[in-house]
Design a protein around this motif. Structure first.
Motif, PDB file in Angstrom:
ATOM      1  N   ASN A  90       0.713  -1.494   0.419  1.00  0.00           N
ATOM      2  CA  ASN A  90      -0.213  -0.171  -0.043  1.00  0.00           C
ATOM      3  C   ASN A  90       1.272   0.914  -0.202  1.00  0.00           C
ATOM      4  O   ASN A  90       0.606   2.677  -0.016  1.00  0.00           O
ATOM      5  CB  ASN A  90      -1.950  -0.250   1.022  1.00  0.00           C
ATOM      6  CG  ASN A  90      -0.075  -0.162   2.767  1.00  0.00           C
ATOM      7  OD1 ASN A  90       0.902   0.000   2.804  1.00  0.00           O
ATOM      8  ND2 ASN A  90      -1.184  -0.449   3.433  1.00  0.00           N
ATOM      9  N   TYR A  91       2.421   0.958  -0.545  1.00  0.00           N
ATOM     10  CA  TYR A  91       2.795   2.755  -0.300  1.00  0.00           C
ATOM     11  C   TYR A  91       3.802   1.995  -1.188  1.00  0.00           C
ATOM     12  O   TYR A  91       4.628   1.274  -1.878  1.00  0.00           O
ATOM     13  CB  TYR A  91       3.810   2.387   0.998  1.00  0.00           C
ATOM     14  CG  TYR A  91       4.288   1.199   1.929  1.00  0.00           C
ATOM     15  CD1 TYR A  91       5.786   1.639   1.186  1.00  0.00           C
ATOM     16  CD2 TYR A  91       3.986   0.301   2.517  1.00  0.00           C
ATOM     17  CE1 TYR A  91       6.788   0.587   1.260  1.00  0.00           C
ATOM     18  CE2 TYR A  91       4.753  -0.460   2.487  1.00  0.00           C
ATOM     19  CZ  TYR A  91       6.170  -0.716   2.057  1.00  0.00           C
ATOM     20  OH  TYR A  91       7.042  -1.395   2.671  1.00  0.00           O
ATOM     21  N   SER A 110       2.093   6.947  -0.502  1.00  0.00           N
ATOM     22  CA  SER A 110       0.895   5.855  -0.030  1.00  0.00           C
ATOM     23  C   SER A 110       0.003   5.306  -1.026  1.00  0.00           C
ATOM     24  O   SER A 110      -0.343   6.391  -1.472  1.00  0.00           O
ATOM     25  CB  SER A 110      -0.242   6.565   1.427  1.00  0.00           C
ATOM     26  OG  SER A 110       1.215   5.926   2.228  1.00  0.00           O
ATOM     27  N   ARG A 112      -3.463   3.040  -2.134  1.00  0.00           N
ATOM     28  CA  ARG A 112      -5.143   1.680  -1.978  1.00  0.00           C
ATOM     29  C   ARG A 112      -4.982   1.111  -3.348  1.00  0.00           C
ATOM     30  O   ARG A 112      -4.841   0.969  -4.109  1.00  0.00           O
ATOM     31  CB  ARG A 112      -6.179   2.181  -2.108  1.00  0.00           C
ATOM     32  CG  ARG A 112      -6.603   3.174  -1.104  1.00  0.00           C
ATOM     33  CD  ARG A 112      -7.975   3.327  -0.644  1.00  0.00           C
ATOM     34  NE  ARG A 112      -8.223   4.207  -1.561  1.00  0.00           N
ATOM     35  CZ  ARG A 112      -8.599   5.031  -2.191  1.00  0.00           C
ATOM     36  NH1 ARG A 112      -7.634   6.110  -1.925  1.00  0.00           N
ATOM     37  NH2 ARG A 112      -8.861   5.458  -3.884  1.00  0.00           N
ATOM     38  N   PRO A 113      -4.814  -0.852  -2.950  1.00  0.00           N
ATOM     39  CA  PRO A 113      -4.174  -1.613  -3.721  1.00  0.00           C
ATOM     40  C   PRO A 113      -5.541  -1.256  -4.814  1.00  0.00           C
ATOM     41  O   PRO A 113      -4.723  -1.629  -5.629  1.00  0.00           O
ATOM     42  CB  PRO A 113      -4.035  -2.647  -3.204  1.00  0.00           C
ATOM     43  CG  PRO A 113      -4.077  -2.557  -1.488  1.00  0.00           C
ATOM     44  CD  PRO A 113      -4.247  -1.269  -1.664  1.00  0.00           C
TER      45      PRO A 113
END
Length: 396
Positions: A90-91, A110, A112-113
């Protein structure tokens, strides 16, 4: 001796001299000759070439042991720059370093998948562009780009074959980046393997010829170093230990199997146990193992969950120890931030269960590079490929 063989021997000797200067600088030509067994004329010629190529410079006069005081040599870490990137679940974390992995610039972003592969790769390209813009003027400029990915990677093509926590399959990442930067070598490798490389070159693995690096966070991966070299296996699967089964009737893993080790010695297990124990205040976006470990000093329930995780880590580590019989196991990733709560429990489990006591129990230590291991290792992968190839690193 054929010309090709002569050229190869010269190249090997040159790499041997450069590696020695890098590892033991400041060092004199005479000491290089003594350590390597090469004659003084050969050493002098090779050193002159390395100076002309900007990888070595003279750094003043040394102490005499009888006779003329020697000119001392140093590795020139500022001959070029390296870009290393860790693609986390996530990063993204990128570094720009010199040839000694000293960080010139770094940035973390960062995501979000569920944003998807295309958006994440675009973000990565932006981050690499930012790193390249900040590269200082050096003889060689940026010497390459290394990328660490949490999944199975085909090393030669740089294709991400399977990254379950990212939900990626057959992503030709190196090819995409190479099209963007055809002037730079681009290396894509599994993140745990690169973290092991980082520890080998610049961290806790420097003293060991044989060690296993364990990356324990949302998932578990490993980088195996044998005879000072990263072991990849036949097609890159070496180190995918997070998916060996430790519970036939256990929790279902993102990979599709049941009872994988990474479901028990990872952030996933900790969060699952926090939910079961009703400690939902720890399950928001502020969750961090480091903060939890700090709170666990005065919270027996949190301490017990971390220690359980450490026990599962130790049980899985036994299989790693039996498979590779390493001198050391280096624990990295977020789980290492729990410190002795996890590490002491893992050590105790290994100590009590190992077949042969003492002689076969490896050192179990925390990563020295910590959260920077993978990105530094990604930079080191370029250094290894371009400047100091492992095939030219005979033991001194």
């Amino acid at each position: 001796m054929r010309t090709g063989n002569i050229t190869l021997v010269k190249k090997m000797n040159k790499q041997l001299v450069l590696k020695l200067i890098r590892d033991q600088h400041p060092i004199s030509r005479a000491d290089i000759a003594k350590t390597t067994g090469l004659n003084k004329a050969t050493v002098s010629a090779l050193v002159d070439e390395l100076i002309a190529e900007h990888f070595v410079h003279e750094s003043g006069i040394g102490v005499s042991t009888g006779g003329r005081r020697p000119l001392m040599l140093r590795f020139n870490a500022d001959a070029g720059s390296l870009v290393g990137v860790e693609l986390g679940v996530n990063y993204l974390y990128a570094v720009l370093t010199n040839l000694n992995a000293e960080i010139i610039w770094e940035q973390r972003r960062s995501f979000r998948p569920e944003e998807g592969q295309e958006a994440i790769v675009s973000e990565m390209i932006e981050l690499i562009e930012a790193a390249i813009r900040r590269a200082p003027a050096t003889p060689y400029g940026v010497m390459g780009i290394g990328i660490g990915v949490p999944g199975v990677v085909h090393t030669e093509s740089g294709t991400v074959i399977f990254a379950p926590n990212l939900r990626w399959d057959d992503v030709a990442l190196a090819s995409a980046l190479q099209k963007r930067w055809p002037q730079y070598p681009v290396i894509v490798e599994n993140e745990a393997k690169l973290a092991a490389l980082g520890e080998k070159w610049f961290g806790a693995g420097k003293e060991f010829a044989h060690f296993v690096y364990i990356s324990a966070g949302i998932g578990i991966g490993a980088g195996v170093v044998l005879h000072h070299q990263l072991y990849r296996g036949v097609n890159g699967l070496a180190g995918e230990i997070g998916h060996h089964t430790i519970d036939l009737n256990g929790a279902r893993c993102n990979c599709g199997n049941i009872g994988c080790w990474e479901m028990y010695a990872s952030e996933k297990y900790i969060k699952r146990r926090l939910a079961e124990e009703g400690r939902t205040e720890w399950l928001d976006d502020r969750f961090s193992i480091a903060a939890m470990a700090l709170a666990a000093e005065n919270d027996a329930q949190l301490a017990r969950i971390l220690e359980e995780t450490g026990r599962y880590l130790g049980i899985g580590l036994l299989q790693v120890i039996y498979a590779y019989n390493p001198e050391a196991v280096i624990i990295g990733g977020p789980l290492a931030q729990a410190g002795d709560f996890v590490l002491d429990a893992a050590r105790k489990e290994v100590r009590e269960r190992i077949l042969v006591k003492k002689e076969s129990e490896p050192y179990m230590i925390a990563s020295e590079l910590k959260e920077k291991s993978c990105a530094i290792g990604a930079a080191a992968s370029v250094l290894e490929a371009v400047v100091l190839p492992p095939e030219f690193e005979p033991a001194l």
